[in-house]
Structure formats: C-alpha cells, structure tokens
Scaffold this motif. Structure first.
Motif, mmCIF file in Angstrom:
data_model
loop_
_atom_site.group_PDB
_atom_site.id
_atom_site.type_symbol
_atom_site.label_atom_id
_atom_site.label_comp_id
_atom_site.label_asym_id
_atom_site.label_seq_id
_atom_site.Cartn_x
_atom_site.Cartn_y
_atom_site.Cartn_z
ATOM 1 N N ALA A 105 -5.976 10.255 -7.973
ATOM 2 C CA ALA A 105 -5.404 9.350 -8.975
ATOM 3 C C ALA A 105 -3.954 9.727 -9.266
ATOM 4 N N GLY A 106 -3.674 11.035 -9.336
ATOM 5 C CA GLY A 106 -2.304 11.478 -9.554
ATOM 6 C C GLY A 106 -1.380 11.047 -8.434
ATOM 7 N N PHE A 107 -1.855 11.154 -7.181
ATOM 8 C CA PHE A 107 -1.058 10.702 -6.045
ATOM 9 C C PHE A 107 -0.823 9.192 -6.105
ATOM 10 N N GLY A 112 2.621 4.882 -6.417
ATOM 11 C CA GLY A 112 2.781 3.516 -6.899
ATOM 12 C C GLY A 112 3.909 3.380 -7.898
ATOM 13 N N GLY A 113 4.021 4.349 -8.823
ATOM 14 C CA GLY A 113 5.076 4.284 -9.819
ATOM 15 C C GLY A 113 6.458 4.413 -9.200
ATOM 16 N N PHE A 114 6.608 5.316 -8.218
ATOM 17 C CA PHE A 114 7.918 5.526 -7.580
ATOM 18 C C PHE A 114 8.373 4.281 -6.840
ATOM 19 N N PHE A 115 7.497 3.708 -6.020
ATOM 20 C CA PHE A 115 7.906 2.579 -5.200
ATOM 21 C C PHE A 115 7.908 1.253 -5.955
ATOM 22 N N THR A 116 7.133 1.164 -7.040
ATOM 23 C CA THR A 116 7.135 -0.075 -7.819
ATOM 24 C C THR A 116 8.511 -0.359 -8.394
ATOM 25 N N PRO A 153 -5.161 5.186 3.509
ATOM 26 C CA PRO A 153 -4.743 4.099 4.400
ATOM 27 C C PRO A 153 -3.875 3.050 3.702
ATOM 28 N N THR A 154 -4.170 2.744 2.445
ATOM 29 C CA THR A 154 -3.373 1.749 1.732
ATOM 30 C C THR A 154 -1.954 2.250 1.512
ATOM 31 N N MET A 155 -1.807 3.517 1.127
ATOM 32 C CA MET A 155 -0.470 4.083 0.930
ATOM 33 C C MET A 155 0.341 4.037 2.227
ATOM 34 N N TRP A 156 -0.310 4.387 3.343
ATOM 35 C CA TRP A 156 0.373 4.422 4.623
ATOM 36 C C TRP A 156 0.711 3.023 5.117
ATOM 37 N N HIS A 228 4.504 -5.374 -2.012
ATOM 38 C CA HIS A 228 4.740 -4.883 -3.363
ATOM 39 C C HIS A 228 3.473 -4.956 -4.217
ATOM 40 N N LEU A 229 2.659 -5.956 -3.978
ATOM 41 C CA LEU A 229 1.393 -6.054 -4.700
ATOM 42 C C LEU A 229 0.517 -4.848 -4.407
ATOM 43 N N LEU A 230 0.459 -4.421 -3.150
ATOM 44 C CA LEU A 230 -0.332 -3.246 -2.797
ATOM 45 C C LEU A 230 0.133 -2.020 -3.574
ATOM 46 N N VAL A 231 1.438 -1.849 -3.670
ATOM 47 C CA VAL A 231 1.983 -0.690 -4.371
ATOM 48 C C VAL A 231 1.635 -0.746 -5.854
ATOM 49 N N ILE A 232 1.791 -1.906 -6.459
ATOM 50 C CA ILE A 232 1.459 -2.056 -7.877
ATOM 51 C C ILE A 232 -0.022 -1.793 -8.110
ATOM 52 N N LEU A 233 -0.877 -2.302 -7.210
ATOM 53 C CA LEU A 233 -2.316 -2.087 -7.354
ATOM 54 C C LEU A 233 -2.684 -0.615 -7.190
ATOM 55 N N MET A 234 -1.941 0.104 -6.353
ATOM 56 C CA MET A 234 -2.194 1.540 -6.229
ATOM 57 C C MET A 234 -1.890 2.259 -7.537
ATOM 58 N N PHE A 235 -0.797 1.875 -8.179
ATOM 59 C CA PHE A 235 -0.466 2.469 -9.477
ATOM 60 C C PHE A 235 -1.555 2.158 -10.500
ATOM 61 N N VAL A 236 -1.952 0.894 -10.577
ATOM 62 C CA VAL A 236 -2.995 0.482 -11.524
ATOM 63 C C VAL A 236 -4.315 1.181 -11.206
ATOM 64 N N SER A 237 -4.626 1.287 -9.908
ATOM 65 C CA SER A 237 -5.870 1.950 -9.507
ATOM 66 C C SER A 237 -5.885 3.413 -9.951
ATOM 67 N N GLY A 238 -4.734 4.085 -9.814
ATOM 68 C CA GLY A 238 -4.652 5.470 -10.256
ATOM 69 C C GLY A 238 -4.875 5.607 -11.746
ATOM 70 N N VAL A 239 -4.287 4.702 -12.528
ATOM 71 C CA VAL A 239 -4.471 4.734 -13.982
ATOM 72 C C VAL A 239 -5.937 4.483 -14.347
#
Length: 247
Positions: A105-107, A112-116, A153-156, A228-239
């Motif tokens: 979750a931290g990753f 997600g926060g950095f790239f968003t 895989p999603t991050m990559w 960009h949606l993938l990146v935002i969803l990764m941030f939300v998923s981590g939270v």
C-alpha cells in the motif's frame, strides 16, 4: 441475512464490478471495504475472487484482438507468475500478510501520488522482456501471499507506450489467471457452499452488470487518459488498502 447486509453486499459488488470493467483490476480492493464489515475475511475473499474472474472474463472479450496480437508479451508475465504463486502461498508460513499488504500500500501511494501530480508522464521505450518476467513472477508471489497480484504489473504497465487495449491485454488475463487459481483453491477447501452460494447468487449478477458499465466508460477513454487513470487508481487503491488493514 439482514437488510443492511444485503445493501453492503450489493454496494460492494457494484463498486468492484465497475472498477474491474473500467480498469481491469481492483475488484477486491473496492468490494472488500464493504464486505468485511459483516463477513469473515476468508469468506469475503473467496467470494470476491469469483467476482473478479467473472467480471474479468467480460473484459477479456473486449481486448481479445490485442491479446492475440501479442501473445508472447502476455506469456512473459503470466508464465513466471505461475511459479511465483506457490512461493507466495508457502511464504504465508513465515510472513505476516497484513504487514506485507501495508508495505505494498505504501508503494502504491508513493508511486500513484508521485506520478499523479507530474505534468509530464514518463514513458518507457522498447521491450524489456526480463523486467516483464521479473514483474510477473513477483506479481504471482504477491498474489499467493496477499491477494495483490495486480499491484506490480499495473505499476509497470502504466509506464509503457502501449495503447489502453494493449495494457489491458496484459493486466486483465494476468489477474483472471492468478485469481482463477485462487478460486479453484477455495473450491477444494469447501468455501463455496451454504450461505456463500447465496452471497454469490446476489453479488455476481450485480457485479456483471456493473462491469459492463465500467467497460462502456473504458471505451470512451483515450490512451493517455487511461494511463493517468491507472496511476490515480493505484493511489486510491493504496489508501483503501491502508484503511482496511489499520481499521
């Protein structure tokens, strides 16, 4: 079953199905937040993997051409993952899954926060088959150990120059295969009987319809917006993952 339990079951199925249809992953993260309020964790996970697989199969049909165009690319992720899943399950004997989920979750939040909030989104040029295999293997390990097969895989994939269909042609079948194996495991452990079948009978059609709504939205997105949606969803998923683990 109480009325409020039915409401939470349906709401979780709606959220999980929609996000799967939209992005090709995330059913568990968005459904379990509702379901763990009235279900035991093992029961909730056993049900959500079925929803993930069925919703994912609908998405597979959507990107079938992209899958057939690049079958070797998918295999570079998927074959190593099949070796990683048993290792992840074995690691449960000496790893704490909750702590592992917090680390991931931290990753997700950091990535997600950095790239968003970056104006220029990085894009990697050229194939990297060894990295694909590395990511696929550890995605399988995380799938077996913490039900987080899609995180790496999603991050990559979000960093590649692939179209939205090419990206989804990796993520969707990868998650369907890994979670399908999980569903088979749960079946042999006897999780699909009694009240669990009732929960599935209610949640599954809701998730399937909701996934179609998500797929409809996916079709309207251009490649850059989807990335960009993938990146935002990764941030939300981590939270969401941190909140679920801590509370």
């Amino acid at each position: 079953m109480m009325n409020w339990e039915i409401a939470l079951l349906v709401t979780g199925a709606l959220a999980g199905g929609f996000i799967n249809g939209l992005a090709g992953f995330g059913t568990a993260l968005f459904a379990l937040g509702f379901w763990l309020q009235f279900m035991e964790p093992a029961r909730a996970v056993a049900i959500v993997v079925v929803l993930s697989v069925v919703s994912g199969l609908q998405g597979l049909w959507l990107v079938r051409t992209s899958i057939l165009d690049q079958p070797r690319r998918l295999m570079r992720f998927l074959i190593p993952a099949l070796f990683g899943i048993p290792l992840g399950i074995f690691s449960l004997s000496f790893l704490e899954p909750g702590m592992l989920r917090l680390v991931i979750a931290g990753f997700l939040i950091a990535y997600g926060g950095f790239f968003t909030f970056r104006r220029n989104f990085p894009r990697l040029e050229g194939p990297a088959p060894l990295v694909d295999a590395f990511v696929g293997f550890w995605g399988g390990v995380l799938g077996g150990a913490a039900s987080l097969s899609g995180a790496l895989p999603t991050m990559w994939c979000a960093l590649q120059t692939w179209t939205k269909s090419e990206t989804r042609a990796v993520l969707q079948p990868f998650n369907v295969a890994v979670l399908g194996l999980a569903a088979i495991t749960f079946f042999f452990k006897g999780f699909y009987s009694g009240e669990n079948l009732l929960f599935l009978a209610i949640a599954l059609p809701v998730a399937m319809i909701s996934a179609q709504v998500g797929i409809s939205v996916f079709k309207r997105l251009d490649d850059a917006t989807f990335r960009h949606l993938l990146v935002i969803l990764m941030f939300v998923s981590g939270v969401v993952l941190i909140i679920r683990e801590l509370y």
